[in-house]
Motif scaffolding. Structure first.
Motif, PDB file in Angstrom:
ATOM      1  N   LEU A  68       0.856  -1.179   0.000  1.00 13.46           N
ATOM      2  CA  LEU A  68       0.000   0.000   0.000  1.00 13.46           C
ATOM      3  C   LEU A  68       0.896   1.234   0.000  1.00 13.46           C
ATOM      4  O   LEU A  68       1.847   1.307   0.788  1.00 13.46           O
ATOM      5  CB  LEU A  68      -0.885   0.002   1.245  1.00 13.46           C
ATOM      6  CG  LEU A  68      -2.030   1.024   1.255  1.00 13.46           C
ATOM      7  CD1 LEU A  68      -3.163   0.554   0.359  1.00 13.46           C
ATOM      8  CD2 LEU A  68      -2.539   1.225   2.681  1.00 13.46           C
ATOM      9  N   ILE A  69       0.605   2.183  -0.890  1.00 14.46           N
ATOM     10  CA  ILE A  69       1.413   3.408  -0.952  1.00 14.46           C
ATOM     11  C   ILE A  69       0.902   4.343   0.139  1.00 14.46           C
ATOM     12  O   ILE A  69      -0.022   5.141  -0.063  1.00 14.46           O
ATOM     13  CB  ILE A  69       1.339   4.063  -2.342  1.00 14.46           C
ATOM     14  CG1 ILE A  69       1.702   3.035  -3.422  1.00 14.46           C
ATOM     15  CG2 ILE A  69       2.289   5.269  -2.419  1.00 14.46           C
ATOM     16  CD1 ILE A  69       1.494   3.536  -4.841  1.00 14.46           C
ATOM     17  N   ALA A 100       4.838   1.188   1.745  1.00 16.58           N
ATOM     18  CA  ALA A 100       6.006   1.797   1.120  1.00 16.58           C
ATOM     19  C   ALA A 100       5.600   3.148   0.546  1.00 16.58           C
ATOM     20  O   ALA A 100       4.406   3.422   0.391  1.00 16.58           O
ATOM     21  CB  ALA A 100       6.575   0.900   0.022  1.00 16.58           C
ATOM     22  N   PRO A 101       6.568   4.009   0.213  1.00 12.60           N
ATOM     23  CA  PRO A 101       6.227   5.319  -0.347  1.00 12.60           C
ATOM     24  C   PRO A 101       5.943   5.303  -1.838  1.00 12.60           C
ATOM     25  O   PRO A 101       5.416   6.275  -2.379  1.00 12.60           O
ATOM     26  CB  PRO A 101       7.463   6.168  -0.036  1.00 12.60           C
ATOM     27  CG  PRO A 101       8.568   5.195   0.069  1.00 12.60           C
ATOM     28  CD  PRO A 101       7.984   3.930   0.610  1.00 12.60           C
ATOM     29  N   GLY A 102       6.278   4.233  -2.538  1.00 11.82           N
ATOM     30  CA  GLY A 102       5.996   4.178  -3.968  1.00 11.82           C
ATOM     31  C   GLY A 102       6.897   5.088  -4.779  1.00 11.82           C
ATOM     32  O   GLY A 102       7.718   5.835  -4.242  1.00 11.82           O
ATOM     33  N   PHE A 122       6.104   9.373   4.989  1.00 13.21           N
ATOM     34  CA  PHE A 122       6.067   7.956   5.343  1.00 13.21           C
ATOM     35  C   PHE A 122       6.691   7.709   6.715  1.00 13.21           C
ATOM     36  O   PHE A 122       6.157   6.942   7.528  1.00 13.21           O
ATOM     37  CB  PHE A 122       6.789   7.156   4.259  1.00 13.21           C
ATOM     38  CG  PHE A 122       6.665   5.659   4.407  1.00 13.21           C
ATOM     39  CD1 PHE A 122       5.465   5.072   4.767  1.00 13.21           C
ATOM     40  CD2 PHE A 122       7.759   4.838   4.150  1.00 13.21           C
ATOM     41  CE1 PHE A 122       5.353   3.688   4.885  1.00 13.21           C
ATOM     42  CE2 PHE A 122       7.655   3.466   4.261  1.00 13.21           C
ATOM     43  CZ  PHE A 122       6.453   2.881   4.629  1.00 13.21           C
ATOM     44  N   ASP A 123       7.815   8.354   6.982  1.00 13.36           N
ATOM     45  CA  ASP A 123       8.458   8.180   8.285  1.00 13.36           C
ATOM     46  C   ASP A 123       7.529   8.607   9.415  1.00 13.36           C
ATOM     47  O   ASP A 123       7.428   7.930  10.451  1.00 13.36           O
ATOM     48  CB  ASP A 123       9.755   8.987   8.348  1.00 13.36           C
ATOM     49  CG  ASP A 123      10.875   8.347   7.539  1.00 13.36           C
ATOM     50  OD1 ASP A 123      10.867   7.115   7.371  1.00 13.36           O
ATOM     51  OD2 ASP A 123      11.761   9.089   7.064  1.00 13.36           O
ATOM     52  N   ARG A 124       6.849   9.727   9.225  1.00 13.22           N
ATOM     53  CA  ARG A 124       5.910  10.189  10.263  1.00 13.22           C
ATOM     54  C   ARG A 124       4.747   9.209  10.421  1.00 13.22           C
ATOM     55  O   ARG A 124       4.274   8.970  11.538  1.00 13.22           O
ATOM     56  CB  ARG A 124       5.400  11.588   9.926  1.00 13.22           C
ATOM     57  CG  ARG A 124       6.455  12.685  10.077  1.00 13.22           C
ATOM     58  CD  ARG A 124       5.814  14.052  10.170  1.00 13.22           C
ATOM     59  NE  ARG A 124       5.078  14.395   8.966  1.00 13.22           N
ATOM     60  CZ  ARG A 124       5.616  15.026   7.916  1.00 13.22           C
ATOM     61  NH1 ARG A 124       6.900  15.363   7.925  1.00 13.22           N
ATOM     62  NH2 ARG A 124       4.881  15.313   6.850  1.00 13.22           N
ATOM     63  N   GLN A 125       4.294   8.645   9.313  1.00 13.05           N
ATOM     64  CA  GLN A 125       3.192   7.683   9.396  1.00 13.05           C
ATOM     65  C   GLN A 125       3.595   6.435  10.159  1.00 13.05           C
ATOM     66  O   GLN A 125       2.818   5.906  10.974  1.00 13.05           O
ATOM     67  CB  GLN A 125       2.727   7.302   7.985  1.00 13.05           C
ATOM     68  CG  GLN A 125       2.001   8.415   7.260  1.00 13.05           C
ATOM     69  CD  GLN A 125       1.563   7.986   5.878  1.00 13.05           C
ATOM     70  OE1 GLN A 125       2.374   7.560   5.065  1.00 13.05           O
ATOM     71  NE2 GLN A 125       0.271   8.090   5.610  1.00 13.05           N
ATOM     72  N   LEU A 126       4.782   5.934   9.894  1.00 10.75           N
ATOM     73  CA  LEU A 126       5.239   4.736  10.587  1.00 10.75           C
ATOM     74  C   LEU A 126       5.333   4.962  12.096  1.00 10.75           C
ATOM     75  O   LEU A 126       5.081   4.036  12.889  1.00 10.75           O
ATOM     76  CB  LEU A 126       6.599   4.295  10.036  1.00 10.75           C
ATOM     77  CG  LEU A 126       6.583   3.715   8.618  1.00 10.75           C
ATOM     78  CD1 LEU A 126       8.002   3.512   8.111  1.00 10.75           C
ATOM     79  CD2 LEU A 126       5.811   2.405   8.567  1.00 10.75           C
ATOM     80  N   GLU A 127       5.685   6.173  12.475  1.00 11.11           N
ATOM     81  CA  GLU A 127       5.732   6.496  13.897  1.00 11.11           C
ATOM     82  C   GLU A 127       4.339   6.649  14.493  1.00 11.11           C
ATOM     83  O   GLU A 127       4.094   6.272  15.645  1.00 11.11           O
ATOM     84  CB  GLU A 127       6.537   7.774  14.110  1.00 11.11           C
ATOM     85  CG  GLU A 127       8.023   7.638  13.787  1.00 11.11           C
ATOM     86  CD  GLU A 127       8.752   8.969  13.888  1.00 11.11           C
ATOM     87  OE1 GLU A 127       8.081   9.994  14.144  1.00 11.11           O
ATOM     88  OE2 GLU A 127       9.985   8.981  13.699  1.00 11.11           O
ATOM     89  N   PRO A 148      -2.438  -4.398  13.571  1.00 12.25           N
ATOM     90  CA  PRO A 148      -2.108  -5.220  12.405  1.00 12.25           C
ATOM     91  C   PRO A 148      -0.598  -5.402  12.285  1.00 12.25           C
ATOM     92  O   PRO A 148       0.190  -4.547  12.718  1.00 12.25           O
ATOM     93  CB  PRO A 148      -2.650  -4.398  11.221  1.00 12.25           C
ATOM     94  CG  PRO A 148      -3.662  -3.482  11.821  1.00 12.25           C
ATOM     95  CD  PRO A 148      -3.163  -3.172  13.194  1.00 12.25           C
ATOM     96  N   GLN A 149      -0.200  -6.498  11.694  1.00 10.23           N
ATOM     97  CA  GLN A 149       1.217  -6.689  11.385  1.00 10.23           C
ATOM     98  C   GLN A 149       1.608  -5.709  10.292  1.00 10.23           C
ATOM     99  O   GLN A 149       0.832  -5.433   9.380  1.00 10.23           O
ATOM    100  CB  GLN A 149       1.456  -8.125  10.915  1.00 10.23           C
ATOM    101  CG  GLN A 149       2.926  -8.470  10.740  1.00 10.23           C
ATOM    102  CD  GLN A 149       3.120  -9.915  10.322  1.00 10.23           C
ATOM    103  OE1 GLN A 149       3.145 -10.240   9.137  1.00 10.23           O
ATOM    104  NE2 GLN A 149       3.242 -10.801  11.303  1.00 10.23           N
ATOM    105  N   VAL A 150       2.824  -5.162  10.377  1.00 10.64           N
ATOM    106  CA  VAL A 150       3.317  -4.186   9.409  1.00 10.64           C
ATOM    107  C   VAL A 150       4.633  -4.682   8.812  1.00 10.64           C
ATOM    108  O   VAL A 150       5.534  -5.107   9.539  1.00 10.64           O
ATOM    109  CB  VAL A 150       3.531  -2.803  10.062  1.00 10.64           C
ATOM    110  CG1 VAL A 150       4.166  -1.827   9.057  1.00 10.64           C
ATOM    111  CG2 VAL A 150       2.219  -2.238  10.586  1.00 10.64           C
ATOM    112  N   LEU A 151       4.719  -4.623   7.489  1.00 14.89           N
ATOM    113  CA  LEU A 151       5.958  -4.872   6.763  1.00 14.89           C
ATOM    114  C   LEU A 151       6.274  -3.628   5.948  1.00 14.89           C
ATOM    115  O   LEU A 151       5.367  -2.984   5.426  1.00 14.89           O
ATOM    116  CB  LEU A 151       5.835  -6.071   5.825  1.00 14.89           C
ATOM    117  CG  LEU A 151       5.379  -7.406   6.425  1.00 14.89           C
ATOM    118  CD1 LEU A 151       5.285  -8.457   5.322  1.00 14.89           C
ATOM    119  CD2 LEU A 151       6.313  -7.871   7.519  1.00 14.89           C
ATOM    120  N   VAL A 152       7.540  -3.288   5.839  1.00 11.97           N
ATOM    121  CA  VAL A 152       7.956  -2.153   5.015  1.00 11.97           C
ATOM    122  C   VAL A 152       8.567  -2.687   3.726  1.00 11.97           C
ATOM    123  O   VAL A 152       9.393  -3.607   3.740  1.00 11.97           O
ATOM    124  CB  VAL A 152       8.963  -1.257   5.757  1.00 11.97           C
ATOM    125  CG1 VAL A 152       9.590  -0.234   4.799  1.00 11.97           C
ATOM    126  CG2 VAL A 152       8.275  -0.541   6.910  1.00 11.97           C
TER     127      VAL A 152
END
Length: 283
Positions: A68-69, A100-102, A122-127, A148-152
């Motif tokens: 997902l972007i 990922a940021p796409g 993206f970095d802010r979203q992951l945090e 949910p499980q998260v993969l980058v």
């Protein structure tokens, strides 16, 4: 190694059958996951909505965005709520967010998001995502199993650092088993550098089409989806598995490379593809 199957949500001509009937067949066949691809500037089904539909007609199979972007959903609270809602509808513990940021500028232009700032967003979203899932701001529903499980996803060096810092593992996307093996080692190195216990979960994908007209289906679907990539699009088309022996070879190669899961994404929306794939790689 677990074997999942993609939903044909980005295949031309897909309709309700290619989501609802496909999801039911995939679960009955024994696949580990249902996966989605993501674009805005294309005629695909939206990833989270497609997974919501699949969640409603299945009970066991995992629901995976690969990927997902995330920065296109710049409202991170809303993204957290959408993911948690699907997790609730699915009964908890089935959602896996590959994020990922796409790299498609037209997707960002249509979304009104600054392409040049996608990494910082993206970095802010992951945090922020884990905080919202823990209830910050009153965002709910609370995911039944915590989050949910998260993969980058991604192959840039920063992708492995993000996976180690914020996620449960790393997803390779395409590129073949050899590139996956190289990326897996980088993901493990970043994991250790962050002082994480255990091993990162790793996932990869490849494309397939089976039966009469398989090569034509791969040429039409993948050639169109990756047309923006110029000459590289033809390499993607040629990499698609269009017979059972090639399929089994890919599965064996990814297992040898250490993948925890592989998702086979279709180039045809015919639900018969589910049964043909299962006969080739699950029997």
């Amino acid at each position: 190694m677990e074997i999942g199957i993609g939903l044909p949500s980005a295949v031309g001509g897909v309709d309700r059958t290619g989501i609802v009937d496909w999801a039911r067949r995939a679960e009955a066949a024994g696949f580990s996951s249902l996966g989605t691809l993501d674009r805005i500037a294309y005629g695909n089904y939206e990833s989270l909505i497609a997974l919501g539909a699949a969640a409603a007609v299945t009970d066991r199979v995992k629901l995976v965005t690969d990927i997902l972007i995330a920065p296109l959903r710049a409202n991170t609270a809303l993204l957290a709520k959408q993911a948690a809602t699907i997790d609730h509808l699915a009964g908890g513990g089935r959602v896996v967010l590959g994020l990922a940021p796409g790299g498609r500028q037209d997707d960002y232009e249509l979304s009104g998001v600054d392409f040049a700032r996608r990494g910082r967003i993206f970095d802010r979203q992951l945090e922020a995502l884990p905080r919202f899932w823990e209830g910050e701001g009153g965002v709910g529903p609370a995911p039944p199993t915590g989050r949910p499980q998260v993969l980058v996803g991604g192959s840039a060096d920063v992708s492995y650092r993000r996976a180690a810092r914020h996620a449960d593992g790393w997803t390779a996307g395409g590129g073949g088993p050899e590139r996956f093996a190289e990326g897996r080692e980088k993901a493990r190195e970043a994991w250790r550098a962050e002082g994480r216990d255990g091993e990162p979960r790793t996932m990869a994908l490849f494309y397939f089409a089976l039966g009469d007209g398989a090569e034509d289906a791969a040429r039409r679907s993948l050639g169109d989806y990756y047309a923006y990539a110029g000459e590289y699009a033809q390499r993607i088309v040629e990499s698609a598995a269009t017979d059972a022996d090639t399929l089994r070879g890919y599965v064996a190669a990814y297992a040898e490379a250490g993948a925890d899961e592989i998702i086979c994404f279709p180039a045809s929306a015919d639900p018969e593809q589910v049964d043909m794939l299962a006969a080739a790689v699950l029997s």
